[in-house]
Design an enzyme around this catalytic site. Structure first.
Site, PDB file in Angstrom:
ATOM      1  N   ALA A  11     -33.477  -1.439 -23.476  1.00 35.18           N
ATOM      2  CA  ALA A  11     -32.104  -2.087 -23.215  1.00 35.18           C
ATOM      3  C   ALA A  11     -31.183  -1.063 -23.094  1.00 35.18           C
ATOM      4  O   ALA A  11     -30.612  -0.960 -21.889  1.00 35.18           O
ATOM      5  CB  ALA A  11     -32.014  -2.974 -24.416  1.00 35.18           C
ATOM      6  N   ALA A  12     -30.963  -0.092 -23.806  1.00 31.55           N
ATOM      7  CA  ALA A  12     -29.883   0.726 -23.684  1.00 31.55           C
ATOM      8  C   ALA A  12     -29.984   1.833 -22.694  1.00 31.55           C
ATOM      9  O   ALA A  12     -29.210   2.131 -21.730  1.00 31.55           O
ATOM     10  CB  ALA A  12     -29.552   1.418 -24.985  1.00 31.55           C
ATOM     11  N   CYS A  45     -36.598  -9.054 -29.260  1.00 34.02           N
ATOM     12  CA  CYS A  45     -36.477 -10.260 -29.902  1.00 34.02           C
ATOM     13  C   CYS A  45     -37.119 -11.328 -29.506  1.00 34.02           C
ATOM     14  O   CYS A  45     -37.370 -12.174 -30.270  1.00 34.02           O
ATOM     15  CB  CYS A  45     -34.910 -10.362 -29.701  1.00 34.02           C
ATOM     16  SG  CYS A  45     -33.778  -9.220 -30.050  1.00 34.02           S
ATOM     17  N   ARG A  72     -34.932   0.878  -6.995  1.00 30.34           N
ATOM     18  CA  ARG A  72     -33.751   1.012  -7.224  1.00 30.34           C
ATOM     19  C   ARG A  72     -33.250   2.543  -7.536  1.00 30.34           C
ATOM     20  O   ARG A  72     -32.117   2.875  -7.469  1.00 30.34           O
ATOM     21  CB  ARG A  72     -33.037   0.082  -8.209  1.00 30.34           C
ATOM     22  CG  ARG A  72     -33.203  -1.287  -8.070  1.00 30.34           C
ATOM     23  CD  ARG A  72     -32.602  -2.082  -9.242  1.00 30.34           C
ATOM     24  NE  ARG A  72     -32.676  -3.553  -9.089  1.00 30.34           N
ATOM     25  CZ  ARG A  72     -33.674  -4.264  -8.709  1.00 30.34           C
ATOM     26  NH1 ARG A  72     -34.714  -4.161  -8.869  1.00 30.34           N
ATOM     27  NH2 ARG A  72     -33.545  -5.597  -8.475  1.00 30.34           N
ATOM     28  N   VAL A  82     -40.818  12.190 -24.479  1.00 29.88           N
ATOM     29  CA  VAL A  82     -39.944  13.512 -24.580  1.00 29.88           C
ATOM     30  C   VAL A  82     -40.394  14.279 -26.083  1.00 29.88           C
ATOM     31  O   VAL A  82     -40.053  13.783 -26.989  1.00 29.88           O
ATOM     32  CB  VAL A  82     -38.511  13.281 -24.566  1.00 29.88           C
ATOM     33  CG1 VAL A  82     -37.661  14.597 -24.929  1.00 29.88           C
ATOM     34  CG2 VAL A  82     -38.265  12.747 -23.018  1.00 29.88           C
ATOM     35  N   ASP A 287     -30.380   1.041 -30.511  1.00 30.24           N
ATOM     36  CA  ASP A 287     -30.913   1.127 -32.013  1.00 30.24           C
ATOM     37  C   ASP A 287     -31.016   2.354 -32.900  1.00 30.24           C
ATOM     38  O   ASP A 287     -31.303   2.282 -34.010  1.00 30.24           O
ATOM     39  CB  ASP A 287     -32.127   0.439 -32.332  1.00 30.24           C
ATOM     40  CG  ASP A 287     -32.458  -1.189 -31.734  1.00 30.24           C
ATOM     41  OD1 ASP A 287     -31.206  -1.740 -31.446  1.00 30.24           O
ATOM     42  OD2 ASP A 287     -33.426  -1.534 -31.682  1.00 30.24           O
ATOM     43  N   ASN A 309     -27.557  -3.641 -25.037  1.00 31.96           N
ATOM     44  CA  ASN A 309     -27.226  -3.723 -23.576  1.00 31.96           C
ATOM     45  C   ASN A 309     -25.818  -3.088 -23.428  1.00 31.96           C
ATOM     46  O   ASN A 309     -25.443  -2.625 -22.267  1.00 31.96           O
ATOM     47  CB  ASN A 309     -27.556  -5.057 -23.283  1.00 31.96           C
ATOM     48  CG  ASN A 309     -28.911  -5.354 -22.718  1.00 31.96           C
ATOM     49  OD1 ASN A 309     -29.328  -4.744 -21.666  1.00 31.96           O
ATOM     50  ND2 ASN A 309     -29.569  -5.855 -23.954  1.00 31.96           N
ATOM     51  N   TYR A 430     -13.960 -31.295 -29.383  1.00 31.84           N
ATOM     52  CA  TYR A 430     -14.535 -32.381 -30.218  1.00 31.84           C
ATOM     53  C   TYR A 430     -14.882 -33.464 -29.313  1.00 31.84           C
ATOM     54  O   TYR A 430     -14.322 -33.988 -28.480  1.00 31.84           O
ATOM     55  CB  TYR A 430     -13.508 -32.696 -31.310  1.00 31.84           C
ATOM     56  CG  TYR A 430     -13.676 -34.061 -31.742  1.00 31.84           C
ATOM     57  CD1 TYR A 430     -14.705 -34.196 -32.572  1.00 31.84           C
ATOM     58  CD2 TYR A 430     -12.957 -35.279 -31.377  1.00 31.84           C
ATOM     59  CE1 TYR A 430     -14.930 -35.630 -33.109  1.00 31.84           C
ATOM     60  CE2 TYR A 430     -13.184 -36.346 -31.747  1.00 31.84           C
ATOM     61  CZ  TYR A 430     -14.160 -36.726 -32.620  1.00 31.84           C
ATOM     62  OH  TYR A 430     -14.651 -37.892 -33.309  1.00 31.84           O
ATOM     63  N   TRP A 438     -13.119 -32.605 -37.476  1.00 36.73           N
ATOM     64  CA  TRP A 438     -12.943 -31.224 -38.151  1.00 36.73           C
ATOM     65  C   TRP A 438     -14.183 -30.803 -38.228  1.00 36.73           C
ATOM     66  O   TRP A 438     -15.278 -31.038 -38.966  1.00 36.73           O
ATOM     67  CB  TRP A 438     -12.233 -31.452 -39.656  1.00 36.73           C
ATOM     68  CG  TRP A 438     -11.045 -31.673 -39.865  1.00 36.73           C
ATOM     69  CD1 TRP A 438     -10.331 -32.783 -40.152  1.00 36.73           C
ATOM     70  CD2 TRP A 438      -9.742 -30.794 -39.891  1.00 36.73           C
ATOM     71  NE1 TRP A 438      -9.080 -32.822 -40.194  1.00 36.73           N
ATOM     72  CE2 TRP A 438      -8.643 -31.399 -39.863  1.00 36.73           C
ATOM     73  CE3 TRP A 438      -9.809 -29.274 -39.660  1.00 36.73           C
ATOM     74  CZ2 TRP A 438      -7.205 -30.831 -39.791  1.00 36.73           C
ATOM     75  CZ3 TRP A 438      -8.480 -28.676 -39.634  1.00 36.73           C
ATOM     76  CH2 TRP A 438      -7.348 -29.333 -39.562  1.00 36.73           C
TER      77      TRP A 438
END
Length: 456
Positions: A11-12, A45, A72, A82, A287, A309, A430, A438
């Site tokens: 993700a990151a 997830c 891309r 690494v 993470d 992300n 509502y 409520w």
């Protein structure tokens, strides 16, 4: 032309690479990404729902394949790990896991997105075949392979956090007899115990055997060397498969060995631009980092794809020549056990005490819809507010359909620094099919206002 090197292809890391590529052409910025697994840009997830059969195919969890990233203009090297970061020399050393060949790659900008690893305590038998952590698609596939060839239908889950609870349900869906062994008094330690008790009730209703206040001492193996039972100080629980649900820790050994700054939770320390502190051209996200808790003002480690992300987008924007910041989090999370929805945001009672905050706590019972409308189901909302000021500190919600995403109301209020009194005037949608007149969150806010007035 400058070069961006990314360590980690989920993700990151790939969000950062993709965003930087959108902002700068291949002629301006070369991007090289290393990923030690075979998969990229996938939903970790979603793994419990794939294991449980709700998501039919592994590839359904993949947002973008390595081939799509390469098309891309990103030089993505999978099955490549690494092994060292040379900060002074501005380069990384990587090993091809197929051939074993190693080489150095220089960088102008470095993104560390190494993620987290499942907690695996040092116990006899913990590394035996049949014992599974669940963090990557490869982990999920290995677990499914074990389930397909298991001798029996007995599963033991160690730990009752998010992953533990979700995997217990997945294994029930697979037809296993499931025992969850947890050292805490109630499941879901991310909730206060009184709310965790509601989760226990739901898990027991699914046929899951809950063993609380129990410390695992060993995974006993059989004659074939595979996991055969989980032992505590007081009992033994037979197992044909064992799943670890003890949470995760930042995967920062590489960063530590490179001398980069780590926090109390073991995560990398960054500024608001996600730049590693003290290093102008090194960035980190996902993470493997610690983030600011906007409610307590303290640093926390929260492993969630939503944050990862966002971190990647911010890093990619900054590397690409723009400017973006990540202010922090309020700790919002949502999960489920069968049809029971579980949500929390902000602080628990022990978090508030740790932060030195005096607070009031209230709990209300309400319904997901107008009581007279078909399908209305019960919902429990717990709310914490600062005793003197009435500032909202946290909300926990447990209920059926329509309960979980109500926590987003509280997440917005926390981010805005609202008081519970101000919350009572929120103009929420509502209609009888969706809410009582409520909303349950506002009912809790009203009760919190009274508690603040009485004790403030």
């Amino acid at each position: 032309m400058s070069r961006l090197v990314v360590i980690g292809g989920d993700a990151a890391g790939m969000s950062a690479a993709s965003q930087a590529r959108r902002l700068r052409t291949p002629g301006e910025l070369e991007i090289v990404a290393f990923e030690r697994g075979r998969f990229t840009s996938y939903s970790a997830c979603g793994i419990p729902y794939w294991v449980g059969g709700e998501v039919p195919d592994r590839d359904d969890l993949v947002a973008r394949t390595p081939e799509e990233h390469r098309a891309r203009g990103i030089d993505l090297r999978t099955r490549t790990e690494v092994t060292a970061v040379d900060v002074a020399g501005g380069r990384v050393r990587a090993r091809d896991l197929g051939s074993g060949a190693e080489s150095w790659t220089s960088y102008d900008h470095l993104v560390i997105a190494t993620g987290a690893r499942p907690v695996r305590p040092e116990l006899p038998g913990i590394d035996a075949p049949g014992v599974h952590g669940v963090q990557t698609l490869g982990d999920g596939q290995a677990l499914l392979d074990t389930l397909a060839h298991a001798r029996g239908r007995r599963a033991v889950v160690i730990g009752a956090g998010y992953i533990g609870v979700e995997m217990a349900e997945a294994l029930i869906n697979r037809g296993y007899q499931v025992t969850v062994v947890d050292r805490g008094p109630e499941p879901m330690a991310t909730l206060d115990p009184d709310m965790g008790r509601l989760v226990r009730r739901a898990m027991t209703g699914l046929g899951i055997t809950m063993v609380s206040d129990a410390e695992v001492t060993e995974v006993r193996t059989g004659a074939d060397g595979r996991a055969g039972a989980v032992l505590t100080r007081d009992a033994e629980y037979p197992a044909d498969v064992v799943v670890l649900g003890l949470g995760v820790r930042p995967e920062t050994a590489l960063a530590r060995d490179a001398g980069l700054p780590l926090g109390d939770h073991g995560g990398l320390l960054t500024d608001r631009t996600m730049r590693v502190r003290g290093h102008r051209n090194i960035w980190a996200g996902g993470d493997c980092v610690e983030v600011l808790d906007l409610v307590s003002g303290q640093l926390r480690h929260i492993a969630l794809g939503t944050h990862a992300n966002k971190h990647g987008q911010i890093i990619g924007t900054n590397v690409g020549g723009g400017h973006a910041t990540f202010p922090g989090v309020v700790g919002t999370a949502v999960s489920k056990v069968c049809d029971l929805e579980i949500a929390r945001t902000g602080l628990r009672e022990k978090d508030a005490r740790r932060a030195g905050l005096e607070y009031v706590a209230v709990t209300v019972e309400s319904t997901s819809r107008a009581g007279y409308y078909p399908g209305a189901s019960p919902m429990t909302v717990k709310m914490l507010a600062e005793r003197r000021t009435g500032r909202l500190l946290g909300v926990q919600i447990v209920g059926r359909e329509g309960a979980g995403k109500r926590v987003d109301i509280a997440a917005v209020a926390l981010t805005a620094g609202m008081t519970v009194e101000r919350m009572t005037t929120l103009d929420l949608g509502y209609a009888p099919p969706f809410s009582p007149v409520w909303d349950p969150v506002l009912v809790a806010a009203r009760k919190a206002v009274r508690a603040v007035e009485q004790r403030g």
